[in-house]
Design a protein around this motif. Structure first.
Motif, PDB file in Angstrom:
ATOM      1  N   LEU A 136      38.873  47.324  45.794  1.00 53.42           N
ATOM      2  CA  LEU A 136      38.257  46.197  46.626  1.00 53.42           C
ATOM      3  C   LEU A 136      36.778  46.820  46.815  1.00 53.42           C
ATOM      4  CD1 LEU A 136      40.798  45.489  49.500  1.00 53.42           C
ATOM      5  CD2 LEU A 136      40.036  44.048  47.548  1.00 53.42           C
ATOM      6  N   PHE A 138      33.221  45.205  49.143  1.00 50.28           N
ATOM      7  CA  PHE A 138      32.821  44.230  50.104  1.00 50.28           C
ATOM      8  C   PHE A 138      31.205  44.413  49.803  1.00 50.28           C
ATOM      9  CE2 PHE A 138      36.808  45.252  52.048  1.00 50.28           C
ATOM     10  CZ  PHE A 138      37.275  44.207  52.654  1.00 50.28           C
ATOM     11  N   THR A 193      44.350  40.411  46.245  1.00 50.44           N
ATOM     12  CA  THR A 193      43.322  41.326  46.579  1.00 50.44           C
ATOM     13  C   THR A 193      41.912  40.362  47.222  1.00 50.44           C
ATOM     14  OG1 THR A 193      42.211  41.592  44.421  1.00 50.44           O
ATOM     15  CG2 THR A 193      43.964  43.362  45.133  1.00 50.44           C
ATOM     16  N   ARG A 194      41.531  39.454  46.553  1.00 51.95           N
ATOM     17  CA  ARG A 194      40.552  38.650  47.011  1.00 51.95           C
ATOM     18  C   ARG A 194      40.973  37.881  48.225  1.00 51.95           C
ATOM     19  NH1 ARG A 194      39.337  34.417  42.907  1.00 51.95           N
ATOM     20  NH2 ARG A 194      41.380  33.559  44.018  1.00 51.95           N
ATOM     21  N   ALA A 197      40.780  40.800  51.024  1.00 55.90           N
ATOM     22  CA  ALA A 197      39.449  40.912  51.272  1.00 55.90           C
ATOM     23  C   ALA A 197      38.631  39.768  52.341  1.00 55.90           C
ATOM     24  CB  ALA A 197      38.624  41.011  50.157  1.00 55.90           C
ATOM     25  N   VAL A 229      32.935  38.595  49.159  1.00 51.82           N
ATOM     26  CA  VAL A 229      34.026  39.212  48.680  1.00 51.82           C
ATOM     27  C   VAL A 229      34.426  38.569  47.290  1.00 51.82           C
ATOM     28  CG1 VAL A 229      35.100  39.834  51.107  1.00 51.82           C
ATOM     29  CG2 VAL A 229      35.553  37.460  49.927  1.00 51.82           C
ATOM     30  N   ASN A 232      35.610  40.202  44.004  1.00 54.43           N
ATOM     31  CA  ASN A 232      37.333  40.766  43.755  1.00 54.43           C
ATOM     32  C   ASN A 232      38.049  39.823  43.167  1.00 54.43           C
ATOM     33  OD1 ASN A 232      37.110  43.307  45.569  1.00 54.43           O
ATOM     34  ND2 ASN A 232      36.553  41.650  47.022  1.00 54.43           N
TER      35      ASN A 232
END
Length: 308
Positions: A136, A138, A193-194, A197, A229, A232
Motif C-alpha cells: 500500500l 500513501f 486495498t484502495r 487506504a 491513495v 493503489n
C-alpha cells in the motif's frame, strides 16, 4: 560527444551511448550538470539496494532523451528493439494488453539508463500475482513546497497505522512529499486495498480537517495537504525507492527511518545521486517492512475506532 561507454554488469556488457550528455542540470547556478554516465554510475552503485524493490514488478519508465529541456515520454509498452534478455510481462488493459518492462538485474538498469529512463515507476503487485498487490502506498502531497506539514502528516499516519497493527516505512519522494509504504500479504485485490487506504485517509482527514484532505480536485484542497491513495489502483504506479527524479540536482526518492524524518534538516530532496548510496548503506528500513499483513484485522480495528 564522446564515444559509447561499455559497462560490465554481471555476465553482460551494456553500451552507454552519448555518456557525456547532460540529462539534468545542477541544483544551483554554476553547478555541473548530471550526465548519462553519472547516472549510470549512481544506478550501478545503488543497484544492490534498489533491485529488491524492482524485481518482479511491471514498470512505467519516465524518459528524457534530451534532458529536462526536451520532451518527456511516459513509457509503459516495451519496444521491440529492447534486448531479448530483458524481462517483460504482458498485462491486461482496457481494450487489450500492454507489455511492461521488468527490471531483474543491474544490466537492465544500465540499459534503461542508456534509454534515458531517469525515473522508474513501479506497480504495487508482482508478476504471477498481478491482480494482488503486496504494497500500500500513501502519497503525502503538500499544497506548497513546505516540508513541515508533510512531516506532521507522516507522523499522524504512522500513529494511526501502528494503532491498526500495520508496519509502515517512509520515503522522501525527491520532489515535495513523502510516500508511506505498508507491506500487505497479497491476498486482497486492488479494489479492496484502495478502498482500505481510502478509509484510512478519510479517517485522518476527518480528524484533522484544517490540515489534511482527500479532495481529488486541487481547487477543493486549499492549503491543506492531500492524502493521495490513488496509486493503489490497478495499473497505477509509484516511484521506486532510490530512483532519480527528473529535477535539477538529480534528487533521489530515498527511504529513511522514522527518526530521520523527525530531523528538521530533512526534506523531500535531502538526498541526491551524490549521497543516496551512503544513505542506502545504512539500511534505513530495517525492521520496518516485515512480513506483509492481512487487511481484515486492520479493517475491523478501524471500523471499531471510527464507531467509538
Amino acid at each position: 560527444m564522446s564515444e559509447a561507454r561499455t559497462i560490465r554488469a554481471g555476465k553482460r556488457s551494456v553500451e552507454l551511448h552519448r555518456p557525456d550528455k547532460v540529462l539534468l542540470p545542477g541544483r544551483d547556478d554554476g553547478d555541473e550538470g548530471v550526465t548519462k554516465s553519472d547516472l549510470a554510475d549512481y544506478y550501478r552503485a545503488v543497484a544492490p539496494f534498489m533491485l529488491p524493490h524492482l524485481r518482479g514488478r511491471p514498470l512505467m519508465l519516465e524518459r528524457h532523451p534530451d534532458g529536462l529541456d526536451g520532451p518527456r515520454f511516459m513509457q509503459k509498452d516495451t519496444p521491440d528493439h529492447y534486448p531479448g534478455w530483458i524481462h517483460r510481462v504482458e498485462v491486461a488493459k482496457e481494450g487489450g494488453t500492454v507489455t511492461h518492462t521488468v527490471c531483474e538485474d543491474t544490466a537492465t538498469l544500465m540499459f534503461l539508463v542508456d534509454q534515458a529512463a531517469l525515473t522508474l515507476h513501479r506497480w504495487q503487485s508482482r508478476v504471477g500475482r498481478i491482480e494482488r498487490p503486496d504494497r500500500l502506498v500513501f502519497d503525502l502531497d503538500p499544497a506548497k513546497d513546505d516540508f513541515a506539514p508533510v512531516r506532521e502528516a507522516a507522523r499522524l499516519l504512522h500513529a494511526l497505522l501502528d494503532e491498526l497493527g500495520l508496519p509502515a516505512a517512509p520515503m522522501t519522494t525527491g520532489s515535495r512529499g513523502v510516500h508511506v509504504v505498508v507491506p500487505i500479504n497479497g491476498h486482497h485485490d486492488f479494489d479492496e486495498t484502495r478502498d482500505f487506504a481510502r478509509q484510512v485517509a478519510d479517517t485522518l482527514a476527518d480528524e484533522h480537517p484544517e490540515a489534511l484532505t482527500t479532495a481529488a480536485r486541487k481547487k477543493d484542497r486549499g492549503d491543506r495537504l492531500y492524502l493521495d491513495v490513488l496509486r493503489n489502483g490497478y495499473a497505477q504506479t509509484a516511484v521506486v525507492p532510490y530512483t532519480v527524479r527528473a529535477k535539477p540536482g538529480a534528487p533521489v526518492a530515498t527511504p529513511l527511518s522514522w527518526e530521520q524524518l523527525d530531523d528538521p534538516a530533512v526534506d523531500a530532496r535531502s538526498w541526491s545521486v551524490t549521497d543516496a548510496v551512503e544513505q542506502a548503506r545504512t539500511n534505513p528500513w530495517t525492521g520496518l517492512l516485515g512480513k506483509g499483513r492481512a487487511l481484515g484485522p486492520a479493517r475491523r480495528k478501524l471500523r471499531t475506532r471510527n464507531a467509538g
